[in-house]
Design a protein around this motif. Structure first.
Motif, PDB file in Angstrom:
ATOM      1  N   SER A  40       0.828  -1.208   0.000  1.00 48.89           N
ATOM      2  CA  SER A  40       0.000   0.000   0.000  1.00 48.89           C
ATOM      3  C   SER A  40       0.861   1.257   0.000  1.00 48.89           C
ATOM      4  N   VAL A  43       1.825   1.838  -3.587  1.00 47.94           N
ATOM      5  CA  VAL A  43       0.688   2.326  -4.373  1.00 47.94           C
ATOM      6  C   VAL A  43       0.467   3.809  -4.115  1.00 47.94           C
ATOM      7  N   GLN A  44       0.585   4.197  -2.847  1.00 45.98           N
ATOM      8  CA  GLN A  44       0.405   5.606  -2.506  1.00 45.98           C
ATOM      9  C   GLN A  44       1.426   6.488  -3.235  1.00 45.98           C
ATOM     10  N   LEU A  46       3.078   5.692  -5.993  1.00 45.36           N
ATOM     11  CA  LEU A  46       2.817   5.659  -7.435  1.00 45.36           C
ATOM     12  C   LEU A  46       1.744   6.677  -7.787  1.00 45.36           C
ATOM     13  N   TYR A  47       0.764   6.817  -6.892  1.00 47.66           N
ATOM     14  CA  TYR A  47      -0.267   7.825  -7.138  1.00 47.66           C
ATOM     15  C   TYR A  47       0.337   9.222  -7.106  1.00 47.66           C
ATOM     16  N   GLY A  50       3.277   9.297  -9.936  1.00 44.70           N
ATOM     17  CA  GLY A  50       2.960   8.813 -11.277  1.00 44.70           C
ATOM     18  C   GLY A  50       1.678   9.415 -11.819  1.00 44.70           C
ATOM     19  N   VAL A  51       0.574   9.151 -11.124  1.00 44.85           N
ATOM     20  CA  VAL A  51      -0.728   9.567 -11.635  1.00 44.85           C
ATOM     21  C   VAL A  51      -0.810  11.088 -11.719  1.00 44.85           C
ATOM     22  N   LEU A  54       0.747  12.576 -14.763  1.00 42.96           N
ATOM     23  CA  LEU A  54       0.211  12.105 -16.043  1.00 42.96           C
ATOM     24  C   LEU A  54      -0.253  13.254 -16.936  1.00 42.96           C
ATOM     25  N   ALA A 152       7.473   4.308 -12.282  1.00 41.46           N
ATOM     26  CA  ALA A 152       6.600   5.299 -12.926  1.00 41.46           C
ATOM     27  C   ALA A 152       7.226   5.899 -14.178  1.00 41.46           C
ATOM     28  N   LEU A 155       6.806   4.057 -17.539  1.00 42.98           N
ATOM     29  CA  LEU A 155       5.408   4.102 -17.975  1.00 42.98           C
ATOM     30  C   LEU A 155       5.074   5.493 -18.510  1.00 42.98           C
ATOM     31  N   LEU A 156       5.500   6.527 -17.788  1.00 43.57           N
ATOM     32  CA  LEU A 156       5.232   7.893 -18.248  1.00 43.57           C
ATOM     33  C   LEU A 156       5.883   8.145 -19.595  1.00 43.57           C
ATOM     34  N   ALA A 158       6.621   5.945 -21.887  1.00 40.58           N
ATOM     35  CA  ALA A 158       5.897   5.225 -22.942  1.00 40.58           C
ATOM     36  C   ALA A 158       4.633   5.981 -23.327  1.00 40.58           C
ATOM     37  N   ILE A 159       3.929   6.523 -22.318  1.00 42.56           N
ATOM     38  CA  ILE A 159       2.715   7.279 -22.613  1.00 42.56           C
ATOM     39  C   ILE A 159       3.061   8.533 -23.412  1.00 42.56           C
ATOM     40  N   VAL A 201      13.110   2.254 -23.624  1.00 41.21           N
ATOM     41  CA  VAL A 201      12.589   1.861 -22.311  1.00 41.21           C
ATOM     42  C   VAL A 201      13.731   1.727 -21.304  1.00 41.21           C
TER      43      VAL A 201
ATOM     44  N   VAL B  10      -4.103   4.354  -9.596  1.00 38.00           N
ATOM     45  CA  VAL B  10      -2.803   3.742  -9.879  1.00 38.00           C
ATOM     46  C   VAL B  10      -2.969   2.590 -10.869  1.00 38.00           C
ATOM     47  N   PHE B  13      -3.329   4.031 -14.213  1.00 46.87           N
ATOM     48  CA  PHE B  13      -2.034   4.566 -14.666  1.00 46.87           C
ATOM     49  C   PHE B  13      -1.156   3.456 -15.220  1.00 46.87           C
ATOM     50  N   ALA B  20       0.354   1.851 -23.658  1.00 47.92           N
ATOM     51  CA  ALA B  20       1.227   2.674 -24.503  1.00 47.92           C
ATOM     52  C   ALA B  20       2.409   1.850 -24.999  1.00 47.92           C
TER      53      ALA B  20
END
Lengths: 259, 154
Positions: A40, A43-44, A46-47, A50-51, A54, A152, A155-156, A158-159, A201, B10, B13, B20
């Motif tokens: 957890s 996850v926190q 990553l939010y 990461g999120v 975005l 993160a 992934l960012l 790649a987006i 990557v 998350v 995301f 992607a």
């Protein structure tokens, strides 16, 4: 004589900081297994890094792709080679712009926040309080953030790249009249999954690691005053950006330089 | 509630990032069409391949049906031997199919164009195409033109 002494003193400070940054990293990596098991926390983070990054990544990627489409078209059309537009956009994004710009934006948006957060934790003695309660701040605070950064940023990136390719499509095909099939097929002919995309990557994993490392270390190492935190935040953005650009050259030379 | 929505974000995301990556691999890269899976290889010998490169497309009637996988000089006759992989659904190419090296546009990339013949026997894995036409080398054309012009003035 004084000048020589200053050089010496600065060198000693630099070496000392490098050493403590390495020890810091070692401790944080040691805390990683525990951080993974406490999912957890990860996850926190990553939010948080990461999120919340975005939006800036998507908007920046879109505009970078659109500019590439426009500039690439204007240059290529002189040679009658506008059919290569897709290739130009995709190669520059997957190899360079995606990983580098995503890492720079990440340093500005999330790296600075990480430093400020940890620096303030230190200034308000929250880190000491954790230690008093026999909670290792390396495990509880630093390791999840480091891990989240490493996950993160690729992934960012790649987006960013995917949105950029779509942005180039939007301008090149939608506005300037390049054929849609030609845009994609030129791209697929020229972009190699391993050589271009996988290397991109790998680059972004390295950048994510370095930027997050610098950010958490600067925060942890900050002078516990409001001025010290602000200086540490500035240092994070400057050092991380320069590190990304410098490392990018080294990685590019290793990956693509053997021709 | 708070924590639940964070987890959902998350999850979204991570999914967006993976999507992607997949898009890059499949749509931008060539993972789906390059694959060594399914397909057979044929070879052809050319006097001159010009600027043909590995991974250049092989097309039939303008439709891409394969790609060049290897280019080397044949040991016995010093011609360029080009190995290409044709996707397995086109296993009905006649044996007297001819191959020529063409250029996309005036200065574009070079590719191999196949022209089917009329034989009833089809090309198999490892077969060779004997009817070939080399690449047009622009410098040679210009040289020939200058030469014939000089000859004509005499």
């Amino acid at each position: 004589m004084n000048a020589i002494r200053t050089i010496g003193a600065n060198t000693l400070v630099a070496v000392e900081r490098l050493g403590s940054a390495s020890l810091f990293l070692l401790n944080a990596v040691r805390g990683m297994p525990v951080a993974v098991s406490r999912f957890s926390l990860l996850v926190q983070q990553l939010y948080a890094i990461g999120v919340l990054t975005l939006l800036i990544i998507v908007v920046a990627g879109l505009f970078v792709g659109m500019v590439l489409g426009l500039q690439g078209y204007n240059t290529l059309v002189d040679f009658g080679a506008e059919s290569s537009l897709g290739l130009v956009v995709a190669l520059s994004l997957t190899r360079e712009l995606g990983p580098v710009l995503a890492a720079l934006l990440f340093a500005g948006r999330a790296g600075s926040a990480l430093t400020a957060e940890i620096g303030l934790m230190k200034a308000t003695e929250q880190l000491n309080a954790l230690e008093m309660m026999a909670v290792n701040p390396m495990v509880r605070v630093i390791a999840p953030r480091l891990l989240a950064g490493i996950i993160a940023v690729p992934l960012l990136s790649a987006i960013f790249t995917a949105v950029g390719v779509l942005g180039g499509y939007l301008v090149g095909v939608g506005q300037l009249g390049v054929d849609s099939g030609v845009y994609w097929s030129a791209m697929q002919d020229g972009v190699d999954v391993y050589e271009d995309i996988l290397n991109g990557v790998i680059k972004s994993v390295v950048f994510g690691f370095v930027v997050t490392w610098i950010a958490v270390f600067e925060g942890y190492d900050a002078e516990p005053t409001s001025e010290g935190v602000s200086r540490a935040t500035t240092r994070t953005v400057v050092t991380a950006s320069l590190a990304v650009l410098g490392l990018d050259y080294v990685l590019t030379a290793i990956m693509f330089g053997e021709v | 509630m708070q924590r639940k929505s964070i987890e959902i974000w998350v999850g979204l995301f991570v999914l967006a990032g993976i999507a992607a990556l997949l898009m890059l691999a499949l749509k931008v890269g060539n993972l789906n069409s390059a694959g060594g899976s399914g397909g057979f290889t044929i070879t052809a010998r050319f006097d001159n391949i010009g600027g043909l490169t590995v991974k250049a497309p092989v097309s039939l009637a303008g439709v891409r049906i394969g790609r060049v996988t290897d280019i080397r000089v044949a040991r016995d006759d010093y011609r360029a031997e080009v190995e290409m992989q044709i996707s397995s659904e086109y296993d009905n190419l006649p044996e007297d199919t001819s191959a020529s090296i063409l250029t996309a546009g005036l200065l574009g990339a070079q590719y191999i164009g196949l022209e089917p013949g009329g034989e009833e026997i089809f090309l198999q894995n490892g077969d060779q195409i004997y009817l070939t036409q080399s690449a047009v080398v622009l410098e040679q054309l210009i040289g020939q033109m200058l030469f014939s012009k000089a000859a004509g003035e005499e």
